[in-house]
Scaffold this active site. Sequence first.
Site, mmCIF file in Angstrom:
data_model
loop_
_atom_site.group_PDB
_atom_site.id
_atom_site.type_symbol
_atom_site.label_atom_id
_atom_site.label_comp_id
_atom_site.label_asym_id
_atom_site.label_seq_id
_atom_site.Cartn_x
_atom_site.Cartn_y
_atom_site.Cartn_z
ATOM 1 N N ASP A 158 3.589 -5.158 7.195
ATOM 2 C CA ASP A 158 4.599 -6.079 7.738
ATOM 3 C C ASP A 158 5.086 -5.586 9.096
ATOM 4 O OD1 ASP A 158 6.399 -8.175 7.772
ATOM 5 O OD2 ASP A 158 7.342 -7.660 5.850
ATOM 6 N N ASP A 165 6.613 -16.972 6.191
ATOM 7 C CA ASP A 165 7.616 -16.696 5.163
ATOM 8 C C ASP A 165 8.069 -17.975 4.484
ATOM 9 O OD1 ASP A 165 7.721 -14.012 5.171
ATOM 10 O OD2 ASP A 165 9.473 -13.830 6.466
HETATM 11 C C1 DGJ Z 1 8.928 -10.259 5.670
HETATM 12 C C2 DGJ Z 1 7.689 -10.721 4.954
HETATM 13 O O1 DGJ Z 1 7.130 -11.803 5.582
HETATM 14 C C3 DGJ Z 1 8.068 -11.020 3.503
HETATM 15 O O2 DGJ Z 1 6.955 -11.554 2.827
HETATM 16 C C4 DGJ Z 1 8.553 -9.774 2.861
HETATM 17 O O3 DGJ Z 1 7.512 -8.833 2.804
HETATM 18 C C5 DGJ Z 1 9.740 -9.217 3.620
HETATM 19 N N1 DGJ Z 1 9.452 -9.077 5.025
HETATM 20 C C6 DGJ Z 1 10.162 -7.894 3.062
HETATM 21 O O4 DGJ Z 1 11.101 -7.297 3.833
#
Ligand code: DGJ
Length: 736
Positions: A478, A548
Amino acid sequence: MIQYHETTKTFHLSNGKLSYLIKLLPNGQPGQLYFGKAIRDNENFDHLLEMNPRSMTAYLTEGDNRFSLDHVKQEYPSYGRTDFRRPAVEVRQPNGSRIVDLAYVSHTIAPGKPRLEGLPATYCEDGREAETLTLHLQDRLLGLAVDLSYTLFAGHAAVARSVRFINNGTLDLHLTTAMSLSLDLPDSDYEFVHFSGAWARERHMKVRRLEQGIQSVGSARGTSSHNHNPFILLRRPGTDEARGEAIGFSLVYSGNFLAQVEVDNWDVARVTMGIDPFGFDWKLAPGEAFQTPEAVLVYSGEGMGAMSRTYHALYRSRLARGEWRDKPRPILLNNWEATYFDFDEDKLAAIAETARDDGVELFVLDDGWFGARSDDHAGLGDWQANTSRLARGIAGIAERIDALGMKFGLWFEPEMVNKDSDLYRAHPDWIIQTPGRSASHGRNQYVLDLSRPEVVDNLYGQMSKILSGAKVSYIKWDMNRCITEAFSSALPADRQGELFHRYILGVYALYERLTAAFPHILFESCASGGGRFDPGLLYYAPQGWASDDSDAVERMKIQYGTSFCYPLSSIGAHVSAVPNHQVYRNTPIATRANVAYFGTFGYELDPNRLTPEEREQVRGQIRFMKEYREVLQFGDFYRLRSPFESNFLSWMVVSPDRRTALVGWYKILNEVNGPYRRVRLQGLDPALCYQIDGGAGHFGDELMNVGLLTTDSAAGESDPTRASCDFDSRIYVLKA
Ligand code: DGJ
């Protein structure tokens, strides 16, 4: 595939799918005569070099009123020697001049494609797959050598371009513009299509007419970004999915970029693509070299669909690498939306066990397992298990998942640090910040300076220790903020303009080391969802979390837009809980799965909170995906109806032998007494008879020309086979 005609000094790159004509101009600079559909070869294309005198034009040579770079199409233009458009290259010199004059020295034509040092790029596995032309140019005054590289792939209507600079002189030079490609198209009768948006609504399709002047998309955030994608296409008006001309431009890069079209006073459309010159300043001392990222040009005379399928085939098999490249992707369950930060080993195991019973193959532990992390204020940088949550560490939870017969995956955000971490306390100077100014945060975190090799080493050390000590099969990598106050305490003043690019090189170096040391691990890239969904990362991570936003309706647009350049095998897509956590919408679980099938597929929910009926559906979905994922992820993809233009989405995949096809049909809002509807399919064998969902058979030509009937019963009528509601959808399975 690459011809050179010495008498006319003309290069003809052609593979039967496209032609690219380059001619050396009177001043030795490479000019461009044509890029488009394949044409027959000819010794002489000189008539294409149009040079009529025009008023208000400056000419290069005294006594000559014809040769001006103002109107000659060029391969790698510079500014200020009769050309006034934005250049592909600009070099700041010790005396303050920025004028560059590149002339041909020699060329090579060689089978295959050389690797780009330290950078992701397309590749070939044997010399017959591609041929590479390198034009060696030189600015004699500066002693600057510039190599323009063009790789033509045998099986694809695609050309990969990149540029390498070598300072063979004695002066300190500064590259302030070093684009990866420039293409001068002879007219501007095109629409400019780009894929833009924001966090949670990435890659929405936008279309503009080209006009005289500059139109561009780009990023100065340190990542390729949620806001714009390093991919654009130009299409002739009237071009659709199956007809018309489309040219794609894709940058294999994950940092700041610019994709720009400048239409001049004679309607020439100059496309440039590469690292954004804004803020870029690369010192090239004597003896040093600089390699640009690669840009991949794709031509299609059969609509945008064929352009996309060229990118899909090339990026799926000759950009993505590693053990997972050609393998159907495991069906996963990620705990993020199921638990957020609220978990311990027992809770995770309970989720995993139910998921296993339903057929899930991989359990992914997301954010929160490390350091002093209990929310997003602490812990980033400390990649050791948080034993107050996971008493037996990562090895313990990994063993427990393994005992369930599942694979185990783990989340990292390597590039970041919280101030509340041991790493920050030990190395406060490792963050990117400008001396004397406050450091801005994003999500309470700071960006580690990955331009510094010792930072990359530290992260590699921490991560490889975890990965060597536990059975980990998957990593979600991430990256949750942009870079601000860009400055590296490790770089001298005259190299600060290199930081953004050096940062990305550090990210690539860490990926390279980890993928080499742990080749069995499947990497999925992520940057707050789709903030760094680009070809650069596909080279290391064959799949990426697309957004997301996990709502099925929102995902229709996001995945549709993403599919213009990226293969379905790369598009991370999951079924999440309702009400959806981003838009609070309730959609049927069938529709959530019907959207996620056209991606890598998985779940982002707690299966223990589903009703028995929903779990039964989930089991059916997983059985379905296991049966068809090979076709979905590695078949040919066709877009049939755009959610950007109507209340409907439709798309389909066809197996390489054209005997199996899956059609996804989606209606956003229900309608009363709506029209009778058909959707015309694509990519089938006209002569094969396809059984639809095991029922009646229809020939491919009927389905592609008459269409597949998708009419709903009107609202209020009862037809159990076509019960209609908002967010309704269906998958049709066609078998020859
Ligand atoms: C952002 C990501 O896109 C999410 O899927 C998740 O992993 C969160 N960060 C966790 O902090």
